[in-house]
Design an enzyme around this catalytic site. Structure first.
Site, PDB file in Angstrom:
ATOM      1  N   CYS A  76       4.727  23.218   6.167  1.00 44.51           N
ATOM      2  CA  CYS A  76       3.294  23.399   6.334  1.00 44.51           C
ATOM      3  C   CYS A  76       2.295  24.910   7.017  1.00 44.51           C
ATOM      4  O   CYS A  76       2.158  25.584   6.624  1.00 44.51           O
ATOM      5  CB  CYS A  76       2.423  22.225   6.565  1.00 44.51           C
ATOM      6  SG  CYS A  76       3.096  21.685   7.847  1.00 44.51           S
ATOM      7  N   GLU A 110      -3.916  16.950   9.054  1.00 43.75           N
ATOM      8  CA  GLU A 110      -3.649  17.961   8.616  1.00 43.75           C
ATOM      9  C   GLU A 110      -2.838  18.575   7.455  1.00 43.75           C
ATOM     10  O   GLU A 110      -1.937  17.536   6.924  1.00 43.75           O
ATOM     11  CB  GLU A 110      -2.127  17.424  10.352  1.00 43.75           C
ATOM     12  CG  GLU A 110      -1.517  19.209  10.606  1.00 43.75           C
ATOM     13  CD  GLU A 110      -0.487  19.925   9.578  1.00 43.75           C
ATOM     14  OE1 GLU A 110      -0.827  20.632   8.626  1.00 43.75           O
ATOM     15  OE2 GLU A 110       0.385  19.848   9.737  1.00 43.75           O
TER      16      GLU A 110
HETATM   17  P1  NDP Z   1       0.718  13.076  -0.141  1.00 42.15           P
HETATM   18  O1  NDP Z   1      -0.503  13.636   0.585  1.00 42.15           O
HETATM   19  O2  NDP Z   1       1.168  12.769  -1.323  1.00 42.15           O
HETATM   20  O3  NDP Z   1       1.982  11.962   1.263  1.00 42.15           O
HETATM   21  C1  NDP Z   1       1.268  12.342   2.305  1.00 42.15           C
HETATM   22  C2  NDP Z   1       1.849  10.860   3.103  1.00 42.15           C
HETATM   23  O4  NDP Z   1       0.778   9.983   2.850  1.00 42.15           O
HETATM   24  C3  NDP Z   1       2.919  10.259   2.633  1.00 42.15           C
HETATM   25  O5  NDP Z   1       3.197   9.179   3.388  1.00 42.15           O
HETATM   26  C4  NDP Z   1       2.482   9.216   1.800  1.00 42.15           C
HETATM   27  O6  NDP Z   1       3.247   8.300   0.974  1.00 42.15           O
HETATM   28  C5  NDP Z   1       1.392   9.251   1.792  1.00 42.15           C
HETATM   29  N1  NDP Z   1       0.082   8.594   0.819  1.00 42.15           N
HETATM   30  C6  NDP Z   1      -0.112   8.891  -0.027  1.00 42.15           C
HETATM   31  N2  NDP Z   1      -0.440   8.350  -1.058  1.00 42.15           N
HETATM   32  C7  NDP Z   1      -1.262   7.742   0.173  1.00 42.15           C
HETATM   33  C8  NDP Z   1      -2.550   7.104   0.084  1.00 42.15           C
HETATM   34  N3  NDP Z   1      -3.492   6.723  -0.878  1.00 42.15           N
HETATM   35  N4  NDP Z   1      -3.489   6.713   0.836  1.00 42.15           N
HETATM   36  C9  NDP Z   1      -2.601   6.478   2.804  1.00 42.15           C
HETATM   37  N5  NDP Z   1      -1.675   7.183   3.061  1.00 42.15           N
HETATM   38  C10 NDP Z   1      -0.434   7.842   1.370  1.00 42.15           C
HETATM   39  O7  NDP Z   1       2.009  14.674   0.026  1.00 42.15           O
HETATM   40  P2  NDP Z   1       3.792  14.420  -1.000  1.00 42.15           P
HETATM   41  O8  NDP Z   1       4.267  13.779  -0.206  1.00 42.15           O
HETATM   42  O9  NDP Z   1       3.028  14.030  -2.403  1.00 42.15           O
HETATM   43  O10 NDP Z   1       3.498  16.347  -1.369  1.00 42.15           O
HETATM   44  C11 NDP Z   1       2.538  16.569  -2.127  1.00 42.15           C
HETATM   45  C12 NDP Z   1       1.869  17.791  -1.144  1.00 42.15           C
HETATM   46  O11 NDP Z   1       1.316  17.660   0.126  1.00 42.15           O
HETATM   47  C13 NDP Z   1       2.773  19.230  -0.600  1.00 42.15           C
HETATM   48  O12 NDP Z   1       3.162  19.659  -1.791  1.00 42.15           O
HETATM   49  C14 NDP Z   1       2.162  19.643   0.297  1.00 42.15           C
HETATM   50  O13 NDP Z   1       1.827  20.802  -0.124  1.00 42.15           O
HETATM   51  C15 NDP Z   1       1.883  18.630   0.972  1.00 42.15           C
HETATM   52  N6  NDP Z   1       2.733  18.395   1.915  1.00 42.15           N
HETATM   53  C16 NDP Z   1       1.711  18.515   3.407  1.00 42.15           C
HETATM   54  C17 NDP Z   1       2.617  18.284   4.434  1.00 42.15           C
HETATM   55  C18 NDP Z   1       2.127  20.014   5.720  1.00 42.15           C
HETATM   56  O14 NDP Z   1       3.009  19.631   6.419  1.00 42.15           O
HETATM   57  N7  NDP Z   1       0.472  19.678   5.885  1.00 42.15           N
HETATM   58  C19 NDP Z   1       3.741  17.806   4.019  1.00 42.15           C
HETATM   59  C20 NDP Z   1       4.475  17.395   3.226  1.00 42.15           C
HETATM   60  C21 NDP Z   1       2.758  17.513   1.970  1.00 42.15           C
HETATM   61  P3  NDP Z   1       4.419   8.500   0.546  1.00 42.15           P
HETATM   62  O15 NDP Z   1       5.458   8.783   0.642  1.00 42.15           O
HETATM   63  O16 NDP Z   1       5.014   6.968   0.142  1.00 42.15           O
HETATM   64  O17 NDP Z   1       3.377   8.395  -1.104  1.00 42.15           O
END
Ligand code: NDP
Length: 494
Positions: free
Chosen positions: A273, A239
Site C-alpha cells: 500500500c 487504510e
Molecule cells: P478488498 O478491499 O476487496 O478486501 C480487503 C478485505 O476486506 C478482505 O479481508 C476481504 O475479504 C474483505 N471484504 C471484501 N468484501 C467485503 C465486504 N463487503 N465487507 C467487509 N469486508 C469485505 O481488497 P482485495 O483483497 O480484493 O484487493 C483489491 C485491491 O485492494 C487491490 O488491488 C489494492 O488496490 C487494494 N488493497 C490495498 C491494500 C492495502 O494495504 N491498503 C491491501 C490489499 C488490497 P475477502 O478477501 O474474503 O474478499
C-alpha cells in the site's frame, strides 16, 4: 469452494504453484455473531486485567511468535508466494509492533491528572483511555501479518478483544496468529479469527456487538464496510492503499534514490500500500537517475527477487495499466510481455500523462512511471494531485528543505532519503488522507484509536461564594466570575 460437508468451506492456494495450502470454513453471519458474542465476556475479562498483566501476556505472545517465526514465515510464503526472506522481514516488523504496543499502552492510555484550569481550581480532573470492547479487524493479503497486527496488537494492548477476518487469500496466516495468541492467553477467546469470503467481513462490519472496525483493503470495499458500520454507528479506521510518489531533488544522492525507487516499486511484486508507484525527478539529475534506475532494474526478475502476484484478479488491473502506460508514454523497461502469470517482471515507463489510469489509479503491481520536472515544487504539486494520500518519499541533500517538502506532502507518512522507513518505527502513526482512508494505527495514536477517552471531574471542595451551577447563584457570584475571567483572559495582545 465446497458444499459437500454441512459447513461450506474454501481453499487457500499457493499463488506460485496453485497447490492447496489449507481448507477453511466459510463462516456466515450466525457464526460471526457467535464469535463476537463469545468475545464480549472475553473483552470484559481482558479489559479488567491490570496493565502489568496484559503487558506480560502480550510480551509472551511476542515471544511465542518470535520462537515460531519459521512456522509463520512458511505460512506467509505459501499463501502469498512471497520469498521467505521477505516474509521474515514482515514478521519481524510485526514483532516490533507487538512489543511497542505492550510496553507503551499504560503510559499512553493510563489514568492521569490534567490541569483543571483557574476556573476549576476546586476540581481534580482525570483522563484515561478505556477499551471499547470487541474490535473487528478486516485484513488484507499483501502483508497478512504486519498489516493486521498494526491494528490487532494495539487493540489488544488497549484492553479490547479482537475478532479478525483475514483475507480469503491468507486465512491460514490469520488462524495461526490467533492460535499462537491462545498459547499466551488460554483462558478466554480474547483474539480469535473468523474465516470466509467478503460476506464474512460484511457480517463482522455489521455485527451490533462490534465496537470498532479496523479495515485494510481497497477504497471501494472500505465504502461498503463504512455503509455496514453506519447501521450501528460503529466507528471505523480505514487504510485503503495509495498511489505514492517518490521525489528526487537536484542535490539528492542519485544512486541511493534509484535503488530506493526500484525496491519501493518492485518488492513484494508492487503489492504494497505504501509502495512507490510514481517518481518525479528534477531535471538536473534526471538523466543520471534514469541511468542508475535502468541499470539496476535490468537485473531484477519476478520469481527470483520477488514473488508472484498474489491475487489472480489483480493481473487484469496491472495489465490494463501497463498497456495504458506503454501506449501513452515512453517505455524504458519491460512492457505487456512482462506479464507472465502469475509473475510480472518490472515495467518502467516515462512521460505517461498525469491524467491516465497508470498514474491516477492504484496499480498494486511491479510498475513505475517516471516524469522529469523543473524543480521539487513542481514534483510536489504533481505528487499531491492524487485522490490518494497515504505516504511518499523524498530524496534530497538538504535536510531542512526535505523536511519542508515532507510537511507539504499531502500524505500521512513521508520517508526522507529512505523508503517506507516510517513503517519500521512503531512510535509513528500510520494512515492516510483522502481515498487512502482515515484514522491511525501504530504509535500512541494507534493505541488511542481503539479506546474511548474517559473524562472525570471531581470536586475537591466547594468554592466559597462561587456556586455557579445552582439556582441559588446570585449576581455577586457572577460578577466575581466575570472579574476573574477578565483578569485571566481579557488582556489583548496587540
Ligand atoms: P478488498 O478491499 O476487496 O478486501 C480487503 C478485505 O476486506 C478482505 O479481508 C476481504 O475479504 C474483505 N471484504 C471484501 N468484501 C467485503 C465486504 N463487503 N465487507 C467487509 N469486508 C469485505 O481488497 P482485495 O483483497 O480484493 O484487493 C483489491 C485491491 O485492494 C487491490 O488491488 C489494492 O488496490 C487494494 N488493497 C490495498 C491494500 C492495502 O494495504 N491498503 C491491501 C490489499 C488490497 P475477502 O478477501 O474474503 O474478499
Amino acid at each position: 469452494m465446497s458444499t459437500a460437508t454441512e459447513q461450506r468451506t474454501f481453499d487457500s492456494l499457493n499463488p506460485a504453484t496453485g497447490a492447496v495450502v489449507g481448507t477453511h470454513p466459510i463462516q456466515d453471519a450466525a457464526a460471526v455473531r457467535a464469535a463476537v458474542a463469545a468475545a464480549e465476556p472475553a473483552a470484559a475479562w481482558w479489559g479488567g486485567l491490570d496493565w502489568a498483566e496484559r503487558r506480560k501476556r502480550l510480551l509472551d505472545y511476542k515471544a511465542v511468535v518470535t520462537r515460531d517465526i519459521a512456522r509463520v514465515v512458511d505460512m506467509v510464503h505459501q499463501e502469498t508466494g512471497k520469498p521467505k526472506a521477505d516474509a521474515t522481514l514482515e514478521v519481524i516488523l510485526a514483532i516490533t509492533h507487538i512489543d511497542w504496543a505492550a510496553r507503551n499502552a499504560r503510559r499512553v492510555l493510563g489514568p492521569r491528572q490534567v490541569s483543571p484550569g483557574m476556573v476549576g481550581v476546586n476540581l481534580a480532573a482525570t483522563l484515561e483511555y478505556l477499551p471499547l470492547g470487541v474490535v473487528g479487524v478486516i485484513g488484507p493479503w499483501n502483508y497478512p501479518v504486519f498489516t493486521p497486527m498494526g491494528s490487532i496488537a494495539y487493540a489488544l494492548a488497549a484492553g479490547n478483544a479482537v475478532v479478525f477476518k483475514p483475507s480469503e487469500l491468507t486465512p491460514g496466516v490469520g488462524v495461526l496468529l490467533a492460535d499462537l495468541f491462545a498459547e499466551s492467553v488460554p483462558e478466554q477467546p480474547v483474539f480469535r479469527t473468523v474465516t470466509g469470503l467478503g460476506e464474512t467481513g460484511a457480517a463482522l462490519a455489521g455485527d451490533p456487538g462490534v465496537r470498532k472496525i479496523a479495515f485494510t483493503g481497497s477504497t471501494a470495499t472500505a465504502k461498503r464496510v463504512m455503509a455496514a458500520c453506519a447501521e450501528n454507528l460503529t466507528p471505523l479506521v480505514a487504510e485503503c492503499g495509495g498511489k505514492d510518489a517518490l521525489i528526487v531533488d537536484a542535490d539528492a544522492n542519485v544512486p541511493a534514490a534509484a535503488d530506493a525507487a526500484l525496491w519501493g516499486a518492485m518488492s513484494n511484486s508492487g503489492q504494497t500500500c505504501v509502495g512507490v508507484e510514481r517518481v518525479y525527478v528534477v531535471d538536473a539529475v534526471y538523466d543520471d537517475f534514469m541511468r542508475e534506475l535502468t541499470g539496476r532494474a535490468a537485473n531484477v526478475r519476478a520469481g527470483q527477487d520477488y514473488g508472484p502476484v498474489t491475487m489472480p484478479a489483480q493481473i487484469d488491473v496491472i495489465r490494463r495499466h501497463i498497456d495504458d502506460a506503454v501506449a501513452t508514454g515512453k517505455t524504458v523497461l519491460g512492457g505487456p510481455e512482462s506479464v507472465r502469470e502469475p509473475y510480472v517482471d518490472p515495467v518502467i515507463v516515462e512521460d505517461v500523462p498525469e491524467d491516465s489510469p497508470a498514474v491516477r489509479e492504484e496499480t498494486f503491481g511491479p510498475t513505475l512511471t517516471v516524469r522529469r520536472v523543473a524543480d521539487a515544487d513542481e514534483a510536489l504539486t504533481l505528487a499531491n494531485a492524487s485522490a490518494y494520500g497515504l505516504a511518499g518519499t523524498i530524496f534530497s541533500g538538504n535536510v531542512r528543505r526535505a523536511m519542508a517538502l515532507a510537511r507539504r506532502m499531502r500524505s500521512g507518512m513521508t520517508a526522507i532519503n529512505s523508503v517506507v522507513s516510517f513503517a519500521s518505527v512503531p512510535a509513528l502513526p500510520f494512515g492516510g488522507v483522502g481515498d487512502s482512508g482515515f484514522g491511525r494505527i501504530h504509535g500512541a495514536d494507534g493505541l488511542r484509536e481503539f479506546t474511548r477517552p474517559k473524562a472525570v471531574s471531581r470536586q475537591r471542595f466547594a468554592l466559597p461564594g462561587m456556586n455557579l451551577t445552582s439556582f441559588t447563584r446570585g449576581q455577586a457570584e457572577l460578577d466575581r466570575l466575570v472579574k476573574l475571567v477578565t483578569f485571566l483572559h481579557g488582556r489583548r495582545k496587540r
